[in-house]
Scaffold this motif. Structure first.
Motif, PDB file in Angstrom:
ATOM      1  N   LEU A 191       6.128   1.804   5.442  1.00 30.29           N
ATOM      2  CA  LEU A 191       7.547   2.092   5.594  1.00 30.29           C
ATOM      3  C   LEU A 191       8.311   1.042   4.797  1.00 30.29           C
ATOM      4  O   LEU A 191       8.180  -0.160   5.054  1.00 30.29           O
ATOM      5  N   VAL A 192       9.095   1.492   3.814  1.00 34.23           N
ATOM      6  CA  VAL A 192       9.822   0.567   2.942  1.00 34.23           C
ATOM      7  C   VAL A 192      11.306   0.623   3.274  1.00 34.23           C
ATOM      8  O   VAL A 192      11.917   1.694   3.204  1.00 34.23           O
ATOM      9  N   VAL A 193      11.862  -0.539   3.634  1.00 36.85           N
ATOM     10  CA  VAL A 193      13.300  -0.604   3.875  1.00 36.85           C
ATOM     11  C   VAL A 193      13.981  -0.591   2.516  1.00 36.85           C
ATOM     12  O   VAL A 193      13.943  -1.584   1.783  1.00 36.85           O
ATOM     13  N   GLY A 194      14.585   0.515   2.165  1.00 37.83           N
ATOM     14  CA  GLY A 194      15.133   0.691   0.820  1.00 37.83           C
ATOM     15  C   GLY A 194      16.639   0.623   0.795  1.00 37.83           C
ATOM     16  O   GLY A 194      17.273   1.141  -0.114  1.00 37.83           O
ATOM     17  N   VAL A 195      17.213  -0.028   1.783  1.00 40.86           N
ATOM     18  CA  VAL A 195      18.665  -0.081   1.929  1.00 40.86           C
ATOM     19  C   VAL A 195      19.069  -1.537   2.139  1.00 40.86           C
ATOM     20  O   VAL A 195      18.338  -2.312   2.739  1.00 40.86           O
ATOM     21  N   ALA A 196      20.220  -1.896   1.592  1.00 37.08           N
ATOM     22  CA  ALA A 196      20.747  -3.245   1.803  1.00 37.08           C
ATOM     23  C   ALA A 196      22.138  -3.124   2.404  1.00 37.08           C
ATOM     24  O   ALA A 196      22.963  -2.359   1.909  1.00 37.08           O
ATOM     25  N   ASN A 197      22.375  -3.823   3.487  1.00 35.33           N
ATOM     26  CA  ASN A 197      23.735  -3.863   4.011  1.00 35.33           C
ATOM     27  C   ASN A 197      24.322  -5.239   3.753  1.00 35.33           C
ATOM     28  O   ASN A 197      23.666  -6.128   3.222  1.00 35.33           O
ATOM     29  N   ARG A 198      25.567  -5.390   4.097  1.00 33.95           N
ATOM     30  CA  ARG A 198      26.244  -6.651   3.815  1.00 33.95           C
ATOM     31  C   ARG A 198      25.475  -7.817   4.429  1.00 33.95           C
ATOM     32  O   ARG A 198      25.122  -7.792   5.605  1.00 33.95           O
ATOM     33  N   LEU A 212      14.284  13.702  -1.122  1.00 31.62           N
ATOM     34  CA  LEU A 212      12.925  13.748  -0.581  1.00 31.62           C
ATOM     35  C   LEU A 212      12.960  14.408   0.790  1.00 31.62           C
ATOM     36  O   LEU A 212      14.009  14.448   1.440  1.00 31.62           O
ATOM     37  N   PRO A 213      11.822  14.905   1.282  1.00 31.97           N
ATOM     38  CA  PRO A 213      11.801  15.457   2.636  1.00 31.97           C
ATOM     39  C   PRO A 213      12.193  14.397   3.668  1.00 31.97           C
ATOM     40  O   PRO A 213      11.732  13.261   3.590  1.00 31.97           O
ATOM     41  N   ASP A 214      13.051  14.751   4.602  1.00 32.59           N
ATOM     42  CA  ASP A 214      13.319  13.853   5.730  1.00 32.59           C
ATOM     43  C   ASP A 214      12.126  13.900   6.667  1.00 32.59           C
ATOM     44  O   ASP A 214      11.634  14.980   7.018  1.00 32.59           O
ATOM     45  N   MET A 215      11.661  12.718   7.056  1.00 33.01           N
ATOM     46  CA  MET A 215      10.445  12.644   7.874  1.00 33.01           C
ATOM     47  C   MET A 215      10.640  11.730   9.068  1.00 33.01           C
ATOM     48  O   MET A 215      11.274  10.683   8.961  1.00 33.01           O
ATOM     49  N   HIS A 269       0.826  -1.203   0.000  1.00 32.26           N
ATOM     50  CA  HIS A 269       0.000   0.000   0.000  1.00 32.26           C
ATOM     51  C   HIS A 269       0.857   1.248   0.000  1.00 32.26           C
ATOM     52  O   HIS A 269       1.432   1.601   1.017  1.00 32.26           O
ATOM     53  N   PRO A 270       0.960   1.946  -1.126  1.00 31.11           N
ATOM     54  CA  PRO A 270       1.552   3.278  -1.103  1.00 31.11           C
ATOM     55  C   PRO A 270       0.554   4.255  -0.463  1.00 31.11           C
ATOM     56  O   PRO A 270      -0.619   3.891  -0.306  1.00 31.11           O
ATOM     57  N   PRO A 271       0.996   5.473  -0.154  1.00 29.58           N
ATOM     58  CA  PRO A 271       2.349   6.024  -0.332  1.00 29.58           C
ATOM     59  C   PRO A 271       3.371   5.412   0.631  1.00 29.58           C
ATOM     60  O   PRO A 271       3.011   4.855   1.660  1.00 29.58           O
ATOM     61  N   TYR A 272       4.642   5.598   0.254  1.00 38.21           N
ATOM     62  CA  TYR A 272       5.762   5.040   1.003  1.00 38.21           C
ATOM     63  C   TYR A 272       6.552   6.119   1.748  1.00 38.21           C
ATOM     64  O   TYR A 272       6.702   7.240   1.259  1.00 38.21           O
ATOM     65  N   LEU A 273       7.110   5.714   2.878  1.00 35.26           N
ATOM     66  CA  LEU A 273       8.249   6.420   3.481  1.00 35.26           C
ATOM     67  C   LEU A 273       9.451   5.513   3.270  1.00 35.26           C
ATOM     68  O   LEU A 273       9.422   4.335   3.656  1.00 35.26           O
ATOM     69  N   LEU A 274      10.495   6.034   2.646  1.00 33.65           N
ATOM     70  CA  LEU A 274      11.661   5.209   2.298  1.00 33.65           C
ATOM     71  C   LEU A 274      12.700   5.283   3.406  1.00 33.65           C
ATOM     72  O   LEU A 274      13.243   6.360   3.691  1.00 33.65           O
ATOM     73  N   PHE A 275      12.971   4.145   3.998  1.00 28.04           N
ATOM     74  CA  PHE A 275      13.935   4.066   5.092  1.00 28.04           C
ATOM     75  C   PHE A 275      15.317   3.769   4.527  1.00 28.04           C
ATOM     76  O   PHE A 275      15.518   2.737   3.879  1.00 28.04           O
ATOM     77  N   LEU A 276      16.255   4.686   4.752  1.00 26.92           N
ATOM     78  CA  LEU A 276      17.607   4.534   4.195  1.00 26.92           C
ATOM     79  C   LEU A 276      18.609   4.075   5.236  1.00 26.92           C
ATOM     80  O   LEU A 276      19.787   3.841   4.904  1.00 26.92           O
ATOM     81  N   GLY A 277      18.185   3.979   6.490  1.00 26.61           N
ATOM     82  CA  GLY A 277      19.079   3.504   7.550  1.00 26.61           C
ATOM     83  C   GLY A 277      20.348   4.323   7.634  1.00 26.61           C
ATOM     84  O   GLY A 277      20.316   5.552   7.486  1.00 26.61           O
ATOM     85  N   ASP A 278      21.459   3.626   7.810  1.00 31.82           N
ATOM     86  CA  ASP A 278      22.759   4.295   7.871  1.00 31.82           C
ATOM     87  C   ASP A 278      23.560   3.965   6.614  1.00 31.82           C
ATOM     88  O   ASP A 278      24.768   3.705   6.673  1.00 31.82           O
ATOM     89  N   GLY A 288      24.730   9.229  10.208  1.00 28.55           N
ATOM     90  CA  GLY A 288      25.776   8.571   9.431  1.00 28.55           C
ATOM     91  C   GLY A 288      25.329   8.203   8.027  1.00 28.55           C
ATOM     92  O   GLY A 288      26.143   7.778   7.209  1.00 28.55           O
ATOM     93  N   CYS A 289      24.050   8.355   7.728  1.00 31.71           N
ATOM     94  CA  CYS A 289      23.558   7.994   6.396  1.00 31.71           C
ATOM     95  C   CYS A 289      24.125   8.960   5.363  1.00 31.71           C
ATOM     96  O   CYS A 289      24.019  10.177   5.521  1.00 31.71           O
ATOM     97  N   ALA A 290      24.726   8.394   4.297  1.00 30.43           N
ATOM     98  CA  ALA A 290      25.346   9.228   3.265  1.00 30.43           C
ATOM     99  C   ALA A 290      24.512   9.250   1.985  1.00 30.43           C
ATOM    100  O   ALA A 290      24.920   9.834   0.994  1.00 30.43           O
TER     101      ALA A 290
END
Lengths: 337, 337
Positions: free
Chosen positions: A65-72, A49-52, A4-13, A42-44
């Protein structure tokens, strides 16, 4: 279960923008769904988009809330868990395409049940699938196939969807991998289904439709990749494509992940894909090619695309450099709108 | 985790011998492992083995109770559960190839842990698999491929293993389906692995070996079956076969489960299998054919096998009628012992 959109994109660190490429893809292809981004210290990465905060996202009618980041390793960071839990408690759905499952975060399933929200682990198919039956279905279909993995199949199909919609055609992108699913708001990670159900998943993903409707089906892997060809073949059979788009990255030194293993020629790739496609759609044709020429100069790219188009008598584009207009024109020319 | 023979074959309340065909296969191919059978009231199957209680089985050094019966839906019968539980409590391993898992029988996992025994759900792969790398490995390999599902691939490979061992050759049957796994005492149900790992499973199943050792790899499905071809292709790539045996049932009206869908010709089937096999083993050849001619008269079968052998310049046998000696002779003739 659709997202279900709309999304908040989570970029983590995310240490760089590459780590946030899933979010970047969503932002690029579904800007209308992206209300904001959430970044930890620490997120680079920055999507512009607006930080929320979660509270601000709620006020902006965000639903997921969409986890849009991948770590190792594709795990869910320790520092993320508190945020995911809070999001669930506040009534947001949460979606992620990581190896580690949201449903394995201690307490998150129970919290989601309490709150009546959904957790979407889009890399891990959950629905019941049927074995494919190979029966033709109404509607038209394009499938991206490739000489290798990661040669631009998803990008090409999304670009064609956008172009076709701009022209007023009925078109739907059908996602077969995790990033595509987050962009499409639904789909099936075909490489993660039980092997017996690959073709069945492709059939379910692209159900019967209006006679003049086009599904643009994201391809996976390559019939010539020794690790993943079974997925590619099952997808090809289940998709029953009318038209194939052959995706390729000129100059790639070897098959992805397998140093020393050469890519197939375009001729081989066309021939085998057509032969196999015709098991379930005897009229399948290759409509055109899409090259990723990022490694070439503008001149060299232009020359190569032109020469290839001439040699094969079909359009050959770079979706980023030239757009996919010629592919859509060729498709409409052959099949009508 | 290998299975531990000797076996006690559990036939439950099988209404006929077909319902006990898994047990029949184990009895046929591994008589030396089969100490006895256990039948419930109403069982109409009989393997010609001593009927045994669990106590008698223990006295006969049985180590594993094998569920060798399938009922509708592949579930574990209510009346079986008490026996399975008692077997575990008495220290037997238990193995089954059903859809329903032993590990889903309430209390059975805990009982197995207490008793220090194994539960083998051979239809459901458990080990960690790696993605295939396509790197050649030492040792030689034969893979059964087919025009369709259920045309005798397992039977042919088991018959070749037996024949090769009789001739003093180093040969190992490698199982890719549940019945084969119970017969071999190990293996991987390749159609039940996650799609990305089909080829990786095939590589793991047939590891490097002595240069003069032959793996006889059970095939699955067909490149021409729209439901399952992805499994067949992944298996073909991962197996890296030196020799293929083409299995076929003459006169079959349509592809299994798909009325109206014709079988491929032998020519098509040979050509596509070889083309795909050569991605990971450029020297792959078709060594011979194995037909299931049960539906033909002796005369008609003999004529067909002879004509086919002449037409293709390779042996064409019926493993049941003629044995597989000619296939082994052809294999040894081409590759040496």
């Amino acid at each position: 279960m659709p997202l279900h959109p709309p999304y908040l994109l989570f970029l983590g660190d995310a240490p760089d923008s590459l780590a946030a490429k899933t979010a970047t893809g969503i932002r690029h292809w579904r800007p209308e769904w992206c209300r904001g981004q959430m970044r930890l210290p620490g997120c680079a990465a920055d999507l512009g988009l607006p930080d929320m905060t979660l509270e601000e996202a709620r006020a902006a009618d965000v639903r997921t809330l969409v986890v849009g980041v991948a770590n190792r390793g594709g795990v869910i960071g320790e520092s993320w868990r508190e945020i995911l839990m809070k999001a669930v408690d506040m009534g947001f759905d949460v979606a992620a395409g990581l190896h580690e499952r949201l449903t394995d975060v201690p307490g998150l399933v129970q919290a989601a049940q309490r709150a009546g929200v959904q957790l979407h682990d889009v890399r891990h198919p959950t629905g019941r699938l049927a074995v494919a039956n190979g029966v033709p279905r109404s509607g038209r279909r394009v499938l991206a196939v490739g000489t290798d993995c990661s040669v631009g199949k998803m990008y090409t199909m999304l670009a064609m969807e956008r172009e076709m919609k701009t022209r007023g055609l009925k078109a739907t992108f059908r996602a077969t991998g995790q990033t595509g699913i987050l962009i499409a708001g639904g789909g099936i990670s075909v490489d993660a289904v039980v092997a017996d159900f690959i073709s069945g998943a492709a059939e379910a993903l692209s159900p019967e439709n209006d006679a003049d409707h086009w599904d643009l089906i994201e391809g996976q892997g390559s019939l010539f990749h020794p690790s993943y060809a079974g997925v590619s073949l099952g997808l090809l059979h289940g998709a029953q494509p009318d038209g194939l788009i052959l995706c390729h990255e000129p100059g790639r030194a070897h098959m992805r992940g397998l140093p020393g293993r050469q890519l197939p020629s375009l001729d081989e790739c066309i021939r085998l894909n057509l032969e196999c496609a015709r098991l379930t759609n005897p009229d399948a044709v290759v409509v055109g090619m899409a090259f990723n020429t990022a490694g070439l100069s503008t001149e060299a790219a232009t020359r190569l695309l032109g020469q290839t188009a001439d040699a094969y008598g079909m359009p050959c584009v770079d979706p980023v450099r030239t757009g996919v207009g010629q592919l859509v024109t060729a498709l409409v020319g052959r099949f009508g709108s």
